[in-house]
Motif scaffolding. Structure first.
Motif, PDB file in Angstrom:
ATOM      1  N   GLU A  11     -27.400 -44.245 -28.835  1.00  0.00           N
ATOM      2  CA  GLU A  11     -26.942 -44.156 -27.441  1.00  0.00           C
ATOM      3  C   GLU A  11     -26.046 -42.938 -27.288  1.00  0.00           C
ATOM      4  N   GLU A  12     -25.908 -42.496 -26.035  1.00  0.00           N
ATOM      5  CA  GLU A  12     -25.022 -41.389 -25.709  1.00  0.00           C
ATOM      6  C   GLU A  12     -24.233 -41.737 -24.455  1.00  0.00           C
ATOM      7  N   GLU A  13     -23.017 -41.198 -24.388  1.00  0.00           N
ATOM      8  CA  GLU A  13     -22.179 -41.417 -23.216  1.00  0.00           C
ATOM      9  C   GLU A  13     -21.377 -40.146 -22.945  1.00  0.00           C
ATOM     10  N   THR A  14     -21.441 -39.635 -21.711  1.00  0.00           N
ATOM     11  CA  THR A  14     -20.609 -38.492 -21.329  1.00  0.00           C
ATOM     12  C   THR A  14     -19.198 -39.005 -21.094  1.00  0.00           C
ATOM     13  N   LEU A  15     -18.261 -38.507 -21.886  1.00  0.00           N
ATOM     14  CA  LEU A  15     -16.875 -38.940 -21.781  1.00  0.00           C
ATOM     15  C   LEU A  15     -16.077 -38.105 -20.785  1.00  0.00           C
ATOM     16  N   GLN A  16     -16.420 -36.821 -20.680  1.00  0.00           N
ATOM     17  CA  GLN A  16     -15.660 -35.934 -19.808  1.00  0.00           C
ATOM     18  C   GLN A  16     -16.538 -34.786 -19.331  1.00  0.00           C
ATOM     19  N   ASP A  17     -16.528 -34.553 -18.025  1.00  0.00           N
ATOM     20  CA  ASP A  17     -17.180 -33.379 -17.432  1.00  0.00           C
ATOM     21  C   ASP A  17     -16.081 -32.365 -17.171  1.00  0.00           C
ATOM     22  N   CYS A  18     -16.089 -31.285 -17.923  1.00  0.00           N
ATOM     23  CA  CYS A  18     -15.038 -30.265 -17.832  1.00  0.00           C
ATOM     24  C   CYS A  18     -15.520 -29.001 -17.111  1.00  0.00           C
ATOM     25  N   ILE A  20     -17.339 -26.464 -17.233  1.00  0.00           N
ATOM     26  CA  ILE A  20     -18.146 -25.522 -18.005  1.00  0.00           C
ATOM     27  C   ILE A  20     -18.725 -26.137 -19.279  1.00  0.00           C
ATOM     28  N   PHE A  21     -18.330 -27.366 -19.577  1.00  0.00           N
ATOM     29  CA  PHE A  21     -18.946 -28.101 -20.684  1.00  0.00           C
ATOM     30  C   PHE A  21     -18.688 -29.587 -20.485  1.00  0.00           C
ATOM     31  N   ASN A  22     -19.472 -30.413 -21.178  1.00  0.00           N
ATOM     32  CA  ASN A  22     -19.285 -31.863 -21.188  1.00  0.00           C
ATOM     33  C   ASN A  22     -18.955 -32.318 -22.603  1.00  0.00           C
ATOM     34  N   VAL A  23     -18.106 -33.326 -22.706  1.00  0.00           N
ATOM     35  CA  VAL A  23     -17.826 -33.946 -23.989  1.00  0.00           C
ATOM     36  C   VAL A  23     -18.634 -35.243 -24.037  1.00  0.00           C
ATOM     37  N   VAL A  24     -19.463 -35.388 -25.074  1.00  0.00           N
ATOM     38  CA  VAL A  24     -20.385 -36.509 -25.194  1.00  0.00           C
ATOM     39  C   VAL A  24     -20.109 -37.268 -26.494  1.00  0.00           C
ATOM     40  N   ARG A  25     -20.103 -38.607 -26.388  1.00  0.00           N
ATOM     41  CA  ARG A  25     -20.050 -39.452 -27.577  1.00  0.00           C
ATOM     42  C   ARG A  25     -21.478 -39.884 -27.867  1.00  0.00           C
ATOM     43  N   ALA A  26     -21.925 -39.642 -29.073  1.00  0.00           N
ATOM     44  CA  ALA A  26     -23.269 -40.044 -29.492  1.00  0.00           C
ATOM     45  C   ALA A  26     -23.139 -41.027 -30.649  1.00  0.00           C
TER      46      ALA A  26
END
Length: 192
Positions: A11-18, A20-26
């Protein structure tokens, strides 16, 4: 010797939309133990670097303040590839915006992963030849650059002295060096 196996993604989850980039937990499963583990990835668009040469053999460099290091750096021009834009077009656009110089020709030198442990994107490096100043610098938003011309022969010494210390810039300059030393390379450093 066999290669390591690819870890199946659970599974994947976007933790933060910044912006110019996104932080994703996979969450991925170890093929060796079968146990799930969480990993964190930075998703970003591809970036470009440009090694711009003028007709009189100078390298067009930019000085700018970098918020990560909190220092003014000396770099080759570069930036983000816009959605739907080809990397070569982004290279020509970034060169013009950051320096006011237009390239006569733009040639691909290579691409690298900035840090495959964390980032999912690539950095494309281009050689821009016959660069001439045709406009004022067109920085937008929070970007502010100043042009500095270096004699081609001075560049390596500036890297050795630590004046140029951005790892992706040095990788781009190394692509240029590789192209100049390859059989079939053009005199200006591009490939035939």
């Amino acid at each position: 010797m066999s290669k390591p196996e690819i870890w199946p993604l659970l599974e994947e989850e976007t933790l933060q939309d910044c912006r110019i980039f996104n932080v994703v937990r996979a969450r991925a499963r170890s093929p060796r133990t079968g146990r799930p583990h969480d990993f964190y990835r930075i998703e970003s668009v591809d970036w470009v670097n440009v090694v711009p040469l003028t007709p009189d053999d100078q390298v067009v460099m930019v000085r700018q303040f970098r918020h990560g290091s909190r220092e003014v750096t000396l770099e080759i021009p570069g930036g983000m590839v816009d959605p739907g834009e080809e990397p070569a077009a982004a290279a020509a656009r970034e060169l013009l915006e950051e320096t006011g110089y237009r390239a006569g020709d733009v040639v691909s030198l290579g691409r690298v992963s900035p840090n495959p442990a964390l980032f999912d994107n690539r950095v494309h490096t281009f050689l821009a030849t016959a660069c001439t100043r045709v406009a004022e610098i067109a920085n937008e938003g929070a970007e502010e650059t100043r042009v500095e011309l270096l004699a081609r022969g001075e560049l390596l010494e500036r890297v050795r002295a630590g004046d140029v210390d951005h790892a992706l810039v040095i990788a781009g300059l190394y692509w240029w060096e590789l192209a100049r030393g390859l059989p079939g390379a053009r005199q200006d450093g591009g490939e035939r």
